[in-house]
Design an enzyme around this catalytic site. Sequence first.
Site, PDB file in Angstrom:
ATOM      1  N   THR A 106      -6.557   7.408   6.619  1.00 56.63           N
ATOM      2  CA  THR A 106      -6.363   6.378   5.601  1.00 56.63           C
ATOM      3  C   THR A 106      -7.768   5.973   5.132  1.00 56.63           C
ATOM      4  O   THR A 106      -8.753   6.253   5.809  1.00 56.63           O
ATOM      5  CB  THR A 106      -5.630   5.127   6.151  1.00 56.63           C
ATOM      6  OG1 THR A 106      -6.416   4.553   7.205  1.00 56.63           O
ATOM      7  CG2 THR A 106      -4.251   5.466   6.677  1.00 56.63           C
ATOM      8  N   GLY A 107      -7.822   5.297   3.979  1.00 56.97           N
ATOM      9  CA  GLY A 107      -9.122   4.852   3.485  1.00 56.97           C
ATOM     10  C   GLY A 107      -9.533   5.598   2.234  1.00 56.97           C
ATOM     11  O   GLY A 107      -8.677   6.164   1.546  1.00 56.97           O
ATOM     12  N   THR A 111      -2.269   2.766   3.203  1.00 57.81           N
ATOM     13  CA  THR A 111      -1.508   3.995   3.412  1.00 57.81           C
ATOM     14  C   THR A 111      -0.888   3.884   4.780  1.00 57.81           C
ATOM     15  O   THR A 111      -1.401   3.155   5.623  1.00 57.81           O
ATOM     16  CB  THR A 111      -2.488   5.195   3.441  1.00 57.81           C
ATOM     17  OG1 THR A 111      -3.127   5.296   2.186  1.00 57.81           O
ATOM     18  CG2 THR A 111      -1.818   6.506   3.771  1.00 57.81           C
ATOM     19  N   SER A 135       0.814  -1.209   0.000  1.00 59.87           N
ATOM     20  CA  SER A 135       0.000   0.000   0.000  1.00 59.87           C
ATOM     21  C   SER A 135       0.848   1.260   0.000  1.00 59.87           C
ATOM     22  O   SER A 135       0.315   2.360  -0.041  1.00 59.87           O
ATOM     23  CB  SER A 135      -0.912   0.008   1.223  1.00 59.87           C
ATOM     24  OG  SER A 135      -0.172   0.148   2.403  1.00 59.87           O
ATOM     25  N   THR A 169       1.634   7.010   0.676  1.00 63.41           N
ATOM     26  CA  THR A 169       0.776   5.959   0.100  1.00 63.41           C
ATOM     27  C   THR A 169       1.058   5.714  -1.377  1.00 63.41           C
ATOM     28  O   THR A 169       1.603   6.580  -2.062  1.00 63.41           O
ATOM     29  CB  THR A 169      -0.709   6.393   0.220  1.00 63.41           C
ATOM     30  OG1 THR A 169      -1.557   5.327  -0.179  1.00 63.41           O
ATOM     31  CG2 THR A 169      -1.026   7.606  -0.636  1.00 63.41           C
ATOM     32  N   ARG A 207      -4.473  10.132 -10.792  1.00 69.20           N
ATOM     33  CA  ARG A 207      -5.420  10.332  -9.689  1.00 69.20           C
ATOM     34  C   ARG A 207      -4.644  10.663  -8.403  1.00 69.20           C
ATOM     35  O   ARG A 207      -3.665  10.022  -8.059  1.00 69.20           O
ATOM     36  CB  ARG A 207      -6.235   9.064  -9.483  1.00 69.20           C
ATOM     37  CG  ARG A 207      -7.201   9.094  -8.288  1.00 69.20           C
ATOM     38  CD  ARG A 207      -6.610   8.452  -7.056  1.00 69.20           C
ATOM     39  NE  ARG A 207      -7.585   8.299  -5.966  1.00 69.20           N
ATOM     40  CZ  ARG A 207      -7.258   7.932  -4.741  1.00 69.20           C
ATOM     41  NH1 ARG A 207      -6.011   7.684  -4.425  1.00 69.20           N
ATOM     42  NH2 ARG A 207      -8.181   7.804  -3.815  1.00 69.20           N
TER      43      ARG A 207
HETATM   44  N1  ASP Z   1      -6.350   7.435   1.381  1.00 70.92           N
HETATM   45  C1  ASP Z   1      -5.570   6.850   0.338  1.00 70.92           C
HETATM   46  C2  ASP Z   1      -6.029   7.372  -0.979  1.00 70.92           C
HETATM   47  O1  ASP Z   1      -7.214   7.560  -1.160  1.00 70.92           O
HETATM   48  C3  ASP Z   1      -5.625   5.375   0.273  1.00 70.92           C
HETATM   49  C4  ASP Z   1      -5.632   4.660   1.587  1.00 70.92           C
HETATM   50  O2  ASP Z   1      -5.500   5.234   2.631  1.00 70.92           O
HETATM   51  O3  ASP Z   1      -5.760   3.441   1.577  1.00 70.92           O
HETATM   52  O4  ASP Z   1      -5.198   7.514  -1.840  1.00 70.92           O
END
Ligand code: ASP
Length: 358
Positions: A256-257, A205, A85, A223, A233
């Site tokens: 994160t997320g 992340t 990740s 990340t 993106r």
């Molecule tokens: N927040 C990160 C993103 O949208 C990805 C993640 O945290 O898993 O790029």
Amino acid sequence: MKHLKRRDFIKAAALAGAGAVVSKGFAKIPLENIGSPNSKPVVIASANGLKAVEKAMEMIKSGADALDAVIAGVNINENDPNDNSVGYGGLPNEEGVVELDAAVMHGPSYRAGAVAALRNIKNPSKVARLVMERTDHVLIVGEGALKFAKAHGFKEENLLTDEAREEWLKWKENLSKEDDWLPPHNIDDDDIGEIIRNYYRYYGTIHCSALDLNGNLSAVTTTSGLSYKIPGRVGDSPIIGAGLYVDNEVGAAGSTGRGEANLLNCSSVMIVEWMRQGKSPEEACLLACKRVNERCRERRLKDEKGRFKHNVKFYAINKKGEFGCASLWSGGRYGKIQFALHDGNEAKILDGVSLFKA
Ligand code: ASP
């Protein structure tokens, strides 16, 4: 010449005492922003950051500035080919190219730096720091970020490991509805190409925030972003106020997320503001989750009960060394909501709270 007020004089004296532990890069910390010396240190990170919090705390205990500590902590994940990740070994975009995002924020100097969609450089957090220290900018993206990193001696390397390539190949071979392109639609549509993809698509992340022995706060988020994303993106991680925020008087927060949800809500800066208003770190993180849920108007992103169906997690610490973590969801396919913490005694994985249970 401006005369030092008594308060400034005390702070100046504290700074002089702390001089030996302020890293070179931060020698010019404004006096009014210095924290309280000898505060109890704390380091928080996402659940993949157990080694990171250990490393960061070890450095903080030997006198490091919080920013040096958190960057050294997350470098462990960036360099780890098994963490798919972040950094080297991160899952690629839809064309099979790894693109990294990272940001740092340094509490005592109220400065920040970030890079986005950076290719071929393993440690975007270090490049983000250089953006902060060696440019007049805050965010540099894509080709420009790569050129900037190379100008500072970073070596280009292929970040796509065989394991990540094979995962990408599996996704590509079964592509169908699992990409990020949407047909024309309106916000009430819930059947556009059965867009359930983000349930299964991989987010990942590492966020890490710390309070050091001088009472100063700093944070980093790094990340490879959403796997198989549209090239270019950019998620929330490198966006100051969304993926992380630090106010040296109040606290630090990060996420994160699902980055898109956080980008629409600038949750990290909100969490810090809620802490300023007296909320605990955990309460503030939970308020951010509520806001993400309540603000969403797109039917395709909600479940049958109208709840936002993707996950975002928030992590926060305050100036007193209190900490908290909350996510929209826990249980079922979302798994346990956990975070890594070092409280000065030991590194551990703790449970966070969630708005909804699956
Ligand atoms: N927040 C990160 C993103 O949208 C990805 C993640 O945290 O898993 O790029």
